[in-house]
Design a protein around this motif. Structure first.
Motif, mmCIF file in Angstrom:
data_model
loop_
_atom_site.group_PDB
_atom_site.id
_atom_site.type_symbol
_atom_site.label_atom_id
_atom_site.label_comp_id
_atom_site.label_asym_id
_atom_site.label_seq_id
_atom_site.Cartn_x
_atom_site.Cartn_y
_atom_site.Cartn_z
ATOM 1 N N SER A 134 -1.221 11.575 1.184
ATOM 2 C CA SER A 134 -2.361 10.934 1.832
ATOM 3 C C SER A 134 -2.218 11.035 3.345
ATOM 4 C CB SER A 134 -2.431 9.454 1.431
ATOM 5 O OG SER A 134 -2.635 9.330 0.052
ATOM 6 N N ARG A 135 -3.179 11.662 3.953
ATOM 7 C CA ARG A 135 -3.220 11.749 5.408
ATOM 8 C C ARG A 135 -3.500 10.344 5.957
ATOM 9 N NH1 ARG A 135 -3.099 15.596 8.838
ATOM 10 N NH2 ARG A 135 -4.172 15.545 10.839
ATOM 11 N N GLY A 136 -2.798 9.966 7.015
ATOM 12 C CA GLY A 136 -2.980 8.647 7.618
ATOM 13 C C GLY A 136 -2.072 7.587 7.023
ATOM 14 N N LEU A 137 -1.294 7.928 6.001
ATOM 15 C CA LEU A 137 -0.361 6.984 5.381
ATOM 16 C C LEU A 137 1.004 7.143 6.040
ATOM 17 C CD1 LEU A 137 -0.290 4.887 3.055
ATOM 18 C CD2 LEU A 137 0.601 6.719 1.601
ATOM 19 N N VAL A 138 1.589 6.029 6.453
ATOM 20 C CA VAL A 138 2.886 6.027 7.130
ATOM 21 C C VAL A 138 3.851 5.197 6.293
ATOM 22 C CG1 VAL A 138 4.129 5.329 9.216
ATOM 23 C CG2 VAL A 138 1.770 6.175 9.395
ATOM 24 N N ARG A 139 4.975 5.780 5.920
ATOM 25 C CA ARG A 139 5.987 5.043 5.150
ATOM 26 C C ARG A 139 6.717 4.097 6.095
ATOM 27 N NH1 ARG A 139 8.343 9.107 2.745
ATOM 28 N NH2 ARG A 139 7.194 8.890 0.815
ATOM 29 N N LEU A 140 6.716 2.808 5.742
ATOM 30 C CA LEU A 140 7.409 1.798 6.538
ATOM 31 C C LEU A 140 8.804 1.510 5.989
ATOM 32 C CD1 LEU A 140 4.523 -0.818 6.948
ATOM 33 C CD2 LEU A 140 5.241 0.942 8.591
ATOM 34 N N GLY A 141 8.936 1.607 4.670
ATOM 35 C CA GLY A 141 10.206 1.285 4.046
ATOM 36 C C GLY A 141 10.131 1.432 2.547
ATOM 37 N N ARG A 142 11.102 0.826 1.867
ATOM 38 C CA ARG A 142 11.199 0.977 0.421
ATOM 39 C C ARG A 142 11.683 -0.319 -0.219
ATOM 40 N NH1 ARG A 142 10.066 4.171 -3.235
ATOM 41 N NH2 ARG A 142 11.441 4.645 -4.939
ATOM 42 N N LEU A 143 10.972 -0.732 -1.290
ATOM 43 C CA LEU A 143 11.384 -1.903 -2.069
ATOM 44 C C LEU A 143 12.619 -1.556 -2.891
ATOM 45 C CD1 LEU A 143 7.966 -3.131 -3.550
ATOM 46 C CD2 LEU A 143 9.079 -3.897 -1.460
ATOM 47 N N ASP A 144 13.486 -2.537 -3.124
ATOM 48 C CA ASP A 144 14.648 -2.329 -3.988
ATOM 49 C C ASP A 144 14.225 -2.195 -5.451
ATOM 50 O OD1 ASP A 144 16.261 -2.478 -1.774
ATOM 51 O OD2 ASP A 144 16.839 -4.557 -2.111
ATOM 52 N N ARG A 145 13.142 -2.842 -5.793
ATOM 53 C CA ARG A 145 12.574 -2.771 -7.140
ATOM 54 C C ARG A 145 11.116 -3.198 -7.038
ATOM 55 N NH1 ARG A 145 11.675 -7.618 -9.271
ATOM 56 N NH2 ARG A 145 12.649 -9.388 -8.253
ATOM 57 N N ILE A 146 10.352 -2.935 -8.086
ATOM 58 C CA ILE A 146 8.939 -3.320 -8.084
ATOM 59 C C ILE A 146 8.775 -4.547 -8.966
ATOM 60 C CG2 ILE A 146 6.580 -2.591 -8.577
ATOM 61 C CD1 ILE A 146 7.644 0.329 -8.277
ATOM 62 N N PRO A 147 8.387 -5.684 -8.401
ATOM 63 C CA PRO A 147 8.206 -6.895 -9.203
ATOM 64 C C PRO A 147 7.086 -6.721 -10.232
ATOM 65 C CG PRO A 147 8.254 -7.424 -6.865
ATOM 66 C CD PRO A 147 8.163 -5.932 -6.979
ATOM 67 N N ASP A 148 7.225 -7.373 -11.374
ATOM 68 C CA ASP A 148 6.202 -7.304 -12.424
ATOM 69 C C ASP A 148 4.842 -7.749 -11.907
ATOM 70 O OD1 ASP A 148 7.998 -6.333 -14.293
ATOM 71 O OD2 ASP A 148 8.511 -8.339 -15.036
ATOM 72 N N ALA A 149 4.818 -8.760 -11.048
ATOM 73 C CA ALA A 149 3.551 -9.282 -10.524
ATOM 74 C C ALA A 149 2.778 -8.209 -9.752
ATOM 75 C CB ALA A 149 3.802 -10.488 -9.634
ATOM 76 N N PHE A 150 3.482 -7.252 -9.152
ATOM 77 C CA PHE A 150 2.814 -6.195 -8.392
ATOM 78 C C PHE A 150 2.120 -5.202 -9.313
ATOM 79 C CE2 PHE A 150 5.309 -6.242 -4.130
ATOM 80 C CZ PHE A 150 5.219 -7.618 -4.081
ATOM 81 N N ARG A 151 2.565 -5.124 -10.559
ATOM 82 C CA ARG A 151 1.993 -4.176 -11.526
ATOM 83 C C ARG A 151 0.746 -4.730 -12.220
ATOM 84 N NH1 ARG A 151 6.131 -0.279 -12.414
ATOM 85 N NH2 ARG A 151 8.189 -1.086 -11.865
ATOM 86 N N ARG A 152 0.477 -6.006 -12.025
ATOM 87 C CA ARG A 152 -0.703 -6.626 -12.645
ATOM 88 C C ARG A 152 -1.891 -6.519 -11.702
ATOM 89 N NH1 ARG A 152 3.058 -11.274 -13.411
ATOM 90 N NH2 ARG A 152 4.337 -10.640 -15.171
ATOM 91 N N SER A 153 -3.088 -6.654 -12.276
ATOM 92 C CA SER A 153 -4.292 -6.516 -11.447
ATOM 93 C C SER A 153 -4.590 -7.760 -10.602
ATOM 94 C CB SER A 153 -5.498 -6.183 -12.331
ATOM 95 O OG SER A 153 -5.725 -7.224 -13.251
ATOM 96 N N ALA A 154 -4.001 -8.884 -10.942
ATOM 97 C CA ALA A 154 -4.263 -10.131 -10.213
ATOM 98 C C ALA A 154 -3.677 -10.080 -8.800
ATOM 99 C CB ALA A 154 -3.652 -11.309 -10.971
ATOM 100 N N PRO A 155 -4.343 -10.739 -7.855
ATOM 101 C CA PRO A 155 -3.793 -10.822 -6.491
ATOM 102 C C PRO A 155 -2.450 -11.562 -6.482
ATOM 103 C CG PRO A 155 -6.073 -11.574 -6.543
ATOM 104 C CD PRO A 155 -5.628 -11.415 -7.966
ATOM 105 N N VAL A 156 -1.622 -11.236 -5.507
ATOM 106 C CA VAL A 156 -0.320 -11.877 -5.345
ATOM 107 C C VAL A 156 -0.165 -12.248 -3.877
ATOM 108 C CG1 VAL A 156 2.181 -11.596 -5.543
ATOM 109 C CG2 VAL A 156 0.681 -10.410 -7.147
ATOM 110 N N THR A 157 0.105 -13.517 -3.619
ATOM 111 C CA THR A 157 0.374 -13.950 -2.249
ATOM 112 C C THR A 157 1.874 -13.855 -2.015
ATOM 113 O OG1 THR A 157 -1.538 -15.414 -2.243
ATOM 114 C CG2 THR A 157 0.175 -15.861 -0.604
#
Length: 164
Positions: A134-157
């Motif tokens: 993706s043009r315009g996308l800049v990598r800032l860093g990397r998560l150690d793992r992906i939380p289950d909440a991030f894989r769901r469609s619901a918003p996460v604060t």
């Protein structure tokens, strides 16, 4: 000379002499690592760890890079954002201000676990699925793992803060 010395060590001794051999076998001191190793060691020493914590108690840590965009992102912390699902691929959130992108690559090919900044929209993006360049996308860093909440469609604060 010890009897258990390897053939390579004996060949080295024959070629460079005993005085040079002991120096060659010694652990390199600071500043004597090959340039590629120095870069990796410096990057590891300069790595900034952050934590993304949700109100339900789930948290994940990440390592930020050292580019201009990542440094500007660090300056915004601590920061609380609502991550919403986008394209069943990533969680996104608006940032309080745009980040600089001068000196960054024109784009990246994000992988699951990448924390990124999408410059055209000025938003934070956390990828939980693979995506194309993706043009315009800049990598800032990397998560150690992906939380289950991030894989769901619901918003996460989440509250994002530097790890002491």
């Amino acid at each position: 000379m010890r009897r258990d010395v390897s053939a390579a060590a004996m060949l080295s001794a024959a070629l460079i002499g005993p005085a040079e051999l002991s120096a060659a076998q010694a652990e390199p001191g600071p500043g004597h690592w090959p340039p590629s190793m120095q870069t990796k060691k410096v990057a590891a020493m300069n790595a900034v760890r952050i934590r993304l914590a949700s109100p339900n108690g789930e948290s994940v840590t990440a390592t930020l890079g050292d580019g201009p965009s990542a440094r500007a992102f660090r300056s915004l912390l601590p920061l609380t954002v609502e991550l919403t699902d986008y394209n069943a691929t990533e969680k996104i959130a608006d940032l309080p201000k745009r980040l600089p992108t001068e000196g960054e690559p024109a784009g990246v090919d994000p992988e699951p676990g990448d924390l990124a900044y999408y410059a055209p929209w000025g938003n934070l993006a956390i990828f939980y699925k693979d995506f194309s360049y993706s043009r315009g996308l800049v990598r800032l860093g990397r998560l150690d793992r992906i939380p289950d909440a991030f894989r769901r469609s619901a918003p996460v604060t989440v509250t994002i803060e530097a790890v002491p």
